[in-house]
Design a protein around this motif. Structure first.
Motif, mmCIF file in Angstrom:
data_model
loop_
_atom_site.group_PDB
_atom_site.id
_atom_site.type_symbol
_atom_site.label_atom_id
_atom_site.label_comp_id
_atom_site.label_asym_id
_atom_site.label_seq_id
_atom_site.Cartn_x
_atom_site.Cartn_y
_atom_site.Cartn_z
ATOM 1 N N SER A 74 -12.782 -0.146 49.739
ATOM 2 C CA SER A 74 -12.961 1.074 48.952
ATOM 3 C C SER A 74 -12.397 0.893 47.543
ATOM 4 N N ARG A 75 -11.237 0.251 47.440
ATOM 5 C CA ARG A 75 -10.628 0.029 46.121
ATOM 6 C C ARG A 75 -11.483 -0.902 45.269
ATOM 7 N N LEU A 76 -11.976 -1.977 45.865
ATOM 8 C CA LEU A 76 -12.801 -2.915 45.103
ATOM 9 C C LEU A 76 -14.106 -2.263 44.657
ATOM 10 N N THR A 77 -14.658 -1.397 45.501
ATOM 11 C CA THR A 77 -15.877 -0.679 45.116
ATOM 12 C C THR A 77 -15.613 0.219 43.913
ATOM 13 N N LEU A 78 -14.483 0.918 43.926
ATOM 14 C CA LEU A 78 -14.127 1.773 42.790
ATOM 15 C C LEU A 78 -13.918 0.943 41.524
ATOM 16 N N MET A 79 -13.328 -0.228 41.669
ATOM 17 C CA MET A 79 -13.127 -1.103 40.513
ATOM 18 C C MET A 79 -14.469 -1.557 39.938
ATOM 19 N N GLN A 80 -15.398 -1.902 40.812
ATOM 20 C CA GLN A 80 -16.728 -2.311 40.349
ATOM 21 C C GLN A 80 -17.415 -1.169 39.603
ATOM 22 N N GLU A 81 -17.328 0.021 40.158
ATOM 23 C CA GLU A 81 -17.968 1.174 39.514
ATOM 24 C C GLU A 81 -17.332 1.460 38.154
ATOM 25 N N ALA A 82 -16.010 1.347 38.076
ATOM 26 C CA ALA A 82 -15.318 1.580 36.804
ATOM 27 C C ALA A 82 -15.736 0.545 35.765
ATOM 28 N N ALA A 115 -18.437 6.701 17.770
ATOM 29 C CA ALA A 115 -18.954 6.144 19.021
ATOM 30 C C ALA A 115 -17.954 5.164 19.630
ATOM 31 N N ALA A 116 -17.319 4.364 18.776
ATOM 32 C CA ALA A 116 -16.327 3.401 19.270
ATOM 33 C C ALA A 116 -15.118 4.121 19.861
ATOM 34 N N LEU A 117 -14.681 5.199 19.209
ATOM 35 C CA LEU A 117 -13.542 5.958 19.727
ATOM 36 C C LEU A 117 -13.884 6.592 21.077
ATOM 37 N N ASN A 118 -15.102 7.120 21.194
ATOM 38 C CA ASN A 118 -15.529 7.693 22.478
ATOM 39 C C ASN A 118 -15.550 6.625 23.573
ATOM 40 N N ALA A 119 -15.984 5.422 23.200
ATOM 41 C CA ALA A 119 -16.018 4.328 24.177
ATOM 42 C C ALA A 119 -14.599 3.961 24.619
ATOM 43 N N ILE A 120 -13.659 3.955 23.680
ATOM 44 C CA ILE A 120 -12.266 3.646 24.024
ATOM 45 C C ILE A 120 -11.713 4.699 24.983
ATOM 46 N N GLN A 121 -12.046 5.951 24.738
ATOM 47 C CA GLN A 121 -11.587 7.017 25.635
ATOM 48 C C GLN A 121 -12.176 6.848 27.036
ATOM 49 N N THR A 122 -13.444 6.432 27.092
ATOM 50 C CA THR A 122 -14.059 6.155 28.396
ATOM 51 C C THR A 122 -13.347 4.999 29.087
ATOM 52 N N LEU A 123 -13.059 3.947 28.327
ATOM 53 C CA LEU A 123 -12.334 2.803 28.880
ATOM 54 C C LEU A 123 -10.974 3.232 29.429
ATOM 55 N N SER A 124 -10.270 4.055 28.670
ATOM 56 C CA SER A 124 -8.948 4.514 29.115
ATOM 57 C C SER A 124 -9.058 5.253 30.439
ATOM 58 N N SER A 125 -10.059 6.102 30.545
ATOM 59 C CA SER A 125 -10.250 6.854 31.781
ATOM 60 C C SER A 125 -10.582 5.933 32.947
ATOM 61 N N MET A 126 -11.484 4.973 32.717
ATOM 62 C CA MET A 126 -11.901 4.074 33.796
ATOM 63 C C MET A 126 -10.773 3.136 34.226
ATOM 64 N N PHE A 127 -10.049 2.599 33.257
ATOM 65 C CA PHE A 127 -8.965 1.671 33.600
ATOM 66 C C PHE A 127 -7.738 2.397 34.151
ATOM 67 N N ASN A 128 -7.736 3.711 34.075
ATOM 68 C CA ASN A 128 -6.680 4.505 34.713
ATOM 69 C C ASN A 128 -7.139 5.071 36.056
ATOM 70 N N SER A 129 -8.227 4.527 36.596
ATOM 71 C CA SER A 129 -8.715 4.968 37.904
ATOM 72 C C SER A 129 -7.654 4.699 38.968
ATOM 73 N N SER A 130 -7.565 5.623 39.915
ATOM 74 C CA SER A 130 -6.557 5.471 40.970
ATOM 75 C C SER A 130 -7.142 5.887 42.310
ATOM 76 N N GLN A 131 -6.485 5.446 43.359
ATOM 77 C CA GLN A 131 -6.844 5.843 44.715
ATOM 78 C C GLN A 131 -5.564 5.974 45.524
ATOM 79 N N SER A 132 -5.400 7.127 46.137
ATOM 80 C CA SER A 132 -4.208 7.387 46.963
ATOM 81 C C SER A 132 -2.918 7.124 46.189
ATOM 82 N N GLY A 133 -2.915 7.514 44.903
ATOM 83 C CA GLY A 133 -1.704 7.379 44.108
ATOM 84 C C GLY A 133 -1.465 5.992 43.538
ATOM 85 N N ARG A 134 -2.398 5.055 43.740
ATOM 86 C CA ARG A 134 -2.254 3.688 43.228
ATOM 87 C C ARG A 134 -3.263 3.468 42.095
ATOM 88 N N TYR A 135 -2.758 3.063 40.930
ATOM 89 C CA TYR A 135 -3.649 2.740 39.817
ATOM 90 C C TYR A 135 -4.264 1.364 40.068
#
Length: 355
Positions: A74-82, A115-135
């Motif tokens: 499940s974690r690896l799937t979320l990483m792939q999607e991010a 557009a670049a700033l929006n992309a950075i914000q998207t990156l920040s959100s995706m790279f801060n993905s977590s599951q069960s309290g683990r980033y």
């Protein structure tokens, strides 16, 4: 003086206890027939009790590995999607940068910084993905949010976008392509931030590991079996991510109207090259994660087979033989009927009948 006879009361009690014992044994045998399992497994397997315990422990271990595999998958799937979303967002900016690199002007040039700033914000959100309290992208510091949003002040006291702007402005005017190259790759240039060498070393607050990334680059390892390590092959501090952020922050920090057309052409070209390199490297990273996903799938299939074999062995040792149990039950039933019949006959005897 000896007594060779038993009193009527004692005989009645003895018979009653015998009946209770037989009824209890019959109930036990009925349960064995109903459940299919021996009532006294330890007693029935005898010296093989240790083997049965080992089999049960092995099956429990297999079940724990299968549960762990589900979580890791499940974690690896979320990483792939991010990472898919990261590449998708970066690709849009890359295409804009490519179109601007030829002219340095136009509608795309006027909007590429946003557009670049929006992309950075998207990156920040995706790279801060977590599951069960683990980033997921924080490496071994999985309890810490790894990626600092571009306009949010970091613990170092400065926001990432402000750090980039401060470094670029300190290098003086940017009028030519050579100025852009110097600002990007020269001493204390933009590249030094993302290699943690700005200001002489990683301690400077502008550096990547102080302001942009707060996790660990040590990758987390799990297990799919006793000799099957599984690696979470990406953190938000890896080189492809640094390269991608370098290109995006370069485009986000320098509006087209703030520099000459020649300089902005070079900025767009360098941004395009950095983003292209990073997205290609992220595809390789996703390929490595995909191999780990395949490893987990094969491991789960193997554990499923092992679980079936262990379950079969345990069942064979614990299972009651229905034919043997039925025969014992019939024997007890016959004995109980005979006891009831004899008790009935004795109760009907009277001394008067023999006088």
């Amino acid at each position: 003086m000896s007594v060779s006879s038993i009193s009527t009361m004692a005989l009645a009690r003895q018979t009653r206890n015998l009946v209770r014992t037989m009824q209890s044994d019959m109930h036990t045998l009925e349960l064995e027939i109903g459940t299919g399992k021996k009532s006294d497994v330890a007693g029935s397997v005898g010296s093989r009790a240790a083997l049965l315990l080992d089999l049960r422990n092995a099956r429990q271990t297999t079940a724990e590995y299968r549960q762990s595999i589900q979580t890791q998958s499940s974690r690896l799937t979320l990483m792939q999607e991010a990472l898919d979303k990261v590449r998708g967002s970066a690709t849009q900016v890359r295409d804009l940068a490519l179109s601007v690199s030829g002219s340095g002007v136009g509608a795309a040039a006027a909007t590429i910084d946003e557009a670049a700033l929006n992309a950075i914000q998207t990156l920040s959100s995706m790279f801060n993905s977590s599951q069960s309290g683990r980033y997921l992208f924080a490496g071994t510091r999985f309890d810490t949010r790894p990626m600092q949003p571009p306009t949010e002040t970091a613990p170092s006291g400065i926001a990432p976008l402000d750090a980039v702007k401060s470094v670029l402005s300190s290098l003086g005017p940017t009028s030519t392509a050579a100025d852009v190259d110097a600002a990007l790759n020269g001493p204390n240039g933009l590249s030094s931030i993302f290699s943690d060498t700005y200001g002489g070393g990683p301690a400077a607050p502008e550096n990547f590991s102080k302001t942009f990334f707060l996790g660990s680059t040590t990758q987390v390892q799990g297990r799919a079996g006793e000799d099957l390590p599984v690696t979470y092959a990406c953190t938000a501090g890896d080189e492809p991510v640094r390269t991608l952020l370098k290109g995006l922050y370069l485009l986000a920090a320098v509006p087209s109207e703030s520099v000459s057309t020649e300089a902005y052409q070079r900025i767009a070209d360098q941004g395009w090259r950095l983003i292209t390199q990073a997205t290609d490297e992220l595809i390789d990273t996703q390929g490595i994660i995909g191999l780990q996903e395949e490893l987990l799938k094969r491991a789960d299939e193997r554990h499923e087979v092992e679980d079936g074999l262990l379950s079969k062995q345990i069942t064979q040792m614990e299972m009651a033989d229905p034919y043997e149990t039925g025969l014992r039950l019939n024997t007890l039933e016959t004995q109980l009927e005979a006891t009831f019949a004899m008790t009935s006959r004795i109760s009907k005897l009277s001394l008067i009948d023999f006088l």
